[in-house]
Write a protein that holds these residues in place. Structure first.
Motif, PDB file in Angstrom:
ATOM      1  N   GLN A   1      -5.379  15.125  -2.593  1.00 37.61           N
ATOM      2  CA  GLN A   1      -4.933  14.524  -3.274  1.00 37.61           C
ATOM      3  C   GLN A   1      -5.180  12.908  -3.030  1.00 37.61           C
ATOM      4  OE1 GLN A   1      -3.329  17.467  -2.204  1.00 37.61           O
ATOM      5  NE2 GLN A   1      -5.105  18.155  -3.578  1.00 37.61           N
ATOM      6  N   LEU A   2      -4.937  12.421  -1.895  1.00 32.79           N
ATOM      7  CA  LEU A   2      -4.724  11.094  -1.813  1.00 32.79           C
ATOM      8  C   LEU A   2      -5.103  10.711  -0.220  1.00 32.79           C
ATOM      9  CD1 LEU A   2      -3.629   8.166  -2.638  1.00 32.79           C
ATOM     10  CD2 LEU A   2      -1.479   8.778  -1.339  1.00 32.79           C
ATOM     11  N   ILE A   3      -5.884   9.876  -0.650  1.00 32.54           N
ATOM     12  CA  ILE A   3      -6.013   8.720   0.608  1.00 32.54           C
ATOM     13  C   ILE A   3      -6.263   7.593   0.227  1.00 32.54           C
ATOM     14  CG2 ILE A   3      -8.345   7.870   1.777  1.00 32.54           C
ATOM     15  CD1 ILE A   3     -10.079  10.151   0.047  1.00 32.54           C
ATOM     16  N   VAL A   4      -4.984   7.083   1.499  1.00 33.59           N
ATOM     17  CA  VAL A   4      -4.730   5.654   1.603  1.00 33.59           C
ATOM     18  C   VAL A   4      -4.887   5.168   2.924  1.00 33.59           C
ATOM     19  CG1 VAL A   4      -1.852   6.211   0.610  1.00 33.59           C
ATOM     20  CG2 VAL A   4      -2.651   6.726   3.297  1.00 33.59           C
ATOM     21  N   VAL A   5      -5.892   3.425   2.873  1.00 37.25           N
ATOM     22  CA  VAL A   5      -6.423   2.697   3.464  1.00 37.25           C
ATOM     23  C   VAL A   5      -6.509   1.707   3.720  1.00 37.25           C
ATOM     24  CG1 VAL A   5      -9.354   2.317   4.187  1.00 37.25           C
ATOM     25  CG2 VAL A   5      -8.393   4.372   3.223  1.00 37.25           C
ATOM     26  N   ASN A   6      -6.388   1.133   5.026  1.00 37.44           N
ATOM     27  CA  ASN A   6      -6.003  -0.306   5.778  1.00 37.44           C
ATOM     28  C   ASN A   6      -7.188  -0.395   6.574  1.00 37.44           C
ATOM     29  OD1 ASN A   6      -5.470  -2.658   6.055  1.00 37.44           O
ATOM     30  ND2 ASN A   6      -3.316  -2.100   7.625  1.00 37.44           N
ATOM     31  N   ALA A   7      -8.794  -0.576   6.359  1.00 36.75           N
ATOM     32  CA  ALA A   7      -9.540  -0.458   7.088  1.00 36.75           C
ATOM     33  C   ALA A   7      -9.642  -1.848   7.250  1.00 36.75           C
ATOM     34  CB  ALA A   7     -10.673  -0.056   6.765  1.00 36.75           C
ATOM     35  N   PRO A   8     -10.373  -2.391   9.205  1.00 38.82           N
ATOM     36  CA  PRO A   8     -10.482  -4.137   8.562  1.00 38.82           C
ATOM     37  C   PRO A   8     -10.533  -4.378   7.722  1.00 38.82           C
ATOM     38  CG  PRO A   8     -10.912  -2.833  10.499  1.00 38.82           C
ATOM     39  CD  PRO A   8     -11.007  -1.128   9.285  1.00 38.82           C
ATOM     40  N   LEU A  27       0.923  -1.724  -0.039  1.00 40.86           N
ATOM     41  CA  LEU A  27      -0.372   0.377   0.010  1.00 40.86           C
ATOM     42  C   LEU A  27       1.486   1.592   0.153  1.00 40.86           C
ATOM     43  CD1 LEU A  27      -2.628   1.649   0.756  1.00 40.86           C
ATOM     44  CD2 LEU A  27      -2.482   1.161   2.466  1.00 40.86           C
ATOM     45  N   VAL A  28       2.104   1.339   0.925  1.00 45.39           N
ATOM     46  CA  VAL A  28       2.546   1.727   0.589  1.00 45.39           C
ATOM     47  C   VAL A  28       3.670   2.362  -0.721  1.00 45.39           C
ATOM     48  CG1 VAL A  28       5.017   3.096   1.879  1.00 45.39           C
ATOM     49  CG2 VAL A  28       3.328   2.358   3.299  1.00 45.39           C
ATOM     50  N   SER A  29       3.848   1.637  -0.997  1.00 46.19           N
ATOM     51  CA  SER A  29       5.009   1.536  -2.643  1.00 46.19           C
ATOM     52  C   SER A  29       3.897   1.487  -3.731  1.00 46.19           C
ATOM     53  CB  SER A  29       5.830   0.604  -2.961  1.00 46.19           C
ATOM     54  OG  SER A  29       4.589  -0.463  -3.027  1.00 46.19           O
ATOM     55  N   GLU A  30       2.921   1.630  -3.554  1.00 47.50           N
ATOM     56  CA  GLU A  30       1.699   2.085  -4.454  1.00 47.50           C
ATOM     57  C   GLU A  30       1.112   2.941  -4.243  1.00 47.50           C
ATOM     58  OE1 GLU A  30       0.669   0.618  -7.361  1.00 47.50           O
ATOM     59  OE2 GLU A  30       2.232  -1.072  -6.830  1.00 47.50           O
ATOM     60  N   ALA A  31       1.214   3.508  -3.424  1.00 49.77           N
ATOM     61  CA  ALA A  31       0.689   5.515  -2.396  1.00 49.77           C
ATOM     62  C   ALA A  31       1.739   6.316  -3.039  1.00 49.77           C
ATOM     63  CB  ALA A  31       0.162   5.228  -1.192  1.00 49.77           C
ATOM     64  N   VAL A  32       2.959   5.855  -3.151  1.00 49.34           N
ATOM     65  CA  VAL A  32       4.484   6.835  -3.047  1.00 49.34           C
ATOM     66  C   VAL A  32       4.905   6.330  -4.824  1.00 49.34           C
ATOM     67  CG1 VAL A  32       7.019   6.070  -3.122  1.00 49.34           C
ATOM     68  CG2 VAL A  32       5.910   6.167  -0.951  1.00 49.34           C
ATOM     69  N   ALA A  33       4.265   5.277  -5.058  1.00 49.70           N
ATOM     70  CA  ALA A  33       4.698   5.838  -7.044  1.00 49.70           C
ATOM     71  C   ALA A  33       3.802   6.590  -7.698  1.00 49.70           C
ATOM     72  CB  ALA A  33       4.018   4.224  -7.547  1.00 49.70           C
ATOM     73  N   LEU A  34       2.367   6.632  -7.146  1.00 47.89           N
ATOM     74  CA  LEU A  34       1.304   7.435  -7.241  1.00 47.89           C
ATOM     75  C   LEU A  34       1.314   9.079  -6.947  1.00 47.89           C
ATOM     76  CD1 LEU A  34      -1.741   5.396  -6.120  1.00 47.89           C
ATOM     77  CD2 LEU A  34      -1.580   5.861  -8.787  1.00 47.89           C
ATOM     78  N   LEU A  35       2.349   9.378  -5.874  1.00 48.91           N
ATOM     79  CA  LEU A  35       2.423  10.623  -5.523  1.00 48.91           C
ATOM     80  C   LEU A  35       3.816  11.628  -6.507  1.00 48.91           C
ATOM     81  CD1 LEU A  35       1.949  10.245  -1.736  1.00 48.91           C
ATOM     82  CD2 LEU A  35       0.288  11.813  -3.209  1.00 48.91           C
ATOM     83  N   LYS A  36       4.708  10.546  -6.906  1.00 49.33           N
ATOM     84  CA  LYS A  36       5.600  10.825  -7.357  1.00 49.33           C
ATOM     85  C   LYS A  36       5.229  11.102  -8.765  1.00 49.33           C
ATOM     86  CE  LYS A  36       9.220   8.798  -4.776  1.00 49.33           C
ATOM     87  NZ  LYS A  36      10.533   7.551  -4.792  1.00 49.33           N
TER      88      LYS A  36
END
Length: 273
Positions: free
Chosen positions: A173-180, A87-96
């Motif tokens: 700009q970005l919502i990252v989610v690790n919901a149950p 999730l982190v790597s995808e979010a970082v790639a999207l922001l970059k």
């Protein structure tokens, strides 16, 4: 809590043997972390006893390794998993990618943040303008504030978007989610470390595991800007369901899976993009 029998000066091999006999799969790695965590023999014996009883190693050490960082954790807070590094790597790639196209990594929201691990990991790799996180649980919020304070992030307590300041509507700009996302009837089959020690609220995703996903996706368009992105961790089995919920909400969904991390992420964008 009874302490395990250890020699007067326990060696690495002694601790490995005790941990392995208790069923710890990564006994060697855990033994090294426990040994390096305290020079006090009595405390070490206490720590080993706690681990043998099934308590998560991260609670004992007070931190979890995640995306190359040490994230503070404490009992009662969801322990970040390695799979969530996807999730982190995808979010970082999207922001970059956004930055490369002349945009900005403006407001990033870490929803259902737990310890705040995802938000701080993203902010450590991309210069975001504002980092905010939210969780309904007061213990998680206190822990996340410890982690986000060094990078100037803010943590809000409340139920999903209700926790966020209204000024963010249409500005994110970005919502990252690790919901149950664990189905309720699957909870009894989870490893004891999670089932017994971690809060149920951080695990239970409802009858099909998608109850929180529906709520989050359903309101996302009110908070994202016109080019905003929504990235949600899910399971490989439930990815199609998460993507279907996004499609019903008017978002184009793309699914990414990593065999190495055993992680799955669904990313939603507005169809006009």
């Amino acid at each position: 809590m009874p302490r395990p029998a250890l020699p007067a000066r326990p060696l690495f091999a002694d601790i490995v043997t005790v941990l392995r006999s208790a069923g710890c799969v990564f006994a060697e790695e855990e033994a090294q972390l426990l040994l390096s965590g305290t020079p006090d023999r009595d405390e070490l014996a206490e720590w080993i006893g706690r681990r043998v009883s099934g308590e998560p190693l991260e609670y004992i050490l007070g931190w979890a390794g995640f995306s190359g960082l040490r994230i503070a954790v404490e009992p009662g807070v969801f322990v970040p998993r390695r799979r969530t590094e996807l999730l982190v790597s995808e979010a970082v790639a999207l922001l970059k990618q956004r930055l490369a196209m002349g945009g900005e990594a403006g407001v990033v929201i870490d929803l259902c943040c737990g310890s705040g691990a995802v938000g701080i990991a993203v902010a450590s790799q991309v210069p975001v303008k504002e980092l905010h996180a939210a969780d309904i649980d007061s213990v998680a919020v206190a822990c996340a504030r410890r982690n986000l304070a060094p990078v100037g992030g803010q943590v809000h307590q409340g139920d999903l978007y209700a926790a966020l300041p209204s000024r963010f509507r249409g500005q994110v700009q970005l919502i990252v989610v690790n919901a149950p996302y664990v189905p309720t009837d699957v909870l009894p089959t989870m490893p004891p470390e999670a089932r017994i020690y971690e809060p149920r609220i951080s695990l239970d995703g409802g009858p099909d595991g998608l109850s929180l996903h529906r709520r989050i996706i359903g309101e996302a368009s009110e908070w994202l800007d016109s080019t905003g992105l929504l990235a949600i961790e899910t399971s490989e089995r439930q990815a199609a369901g998460t993507a279907s919920v996004m499609a019903a909400a008017g978002l184009a969904a793309g699914t990414v899976h990593s065999e190495e991390l055993d992680g799955t992420v669904v990313v939603g964008t507005f169809r006009s993009q």
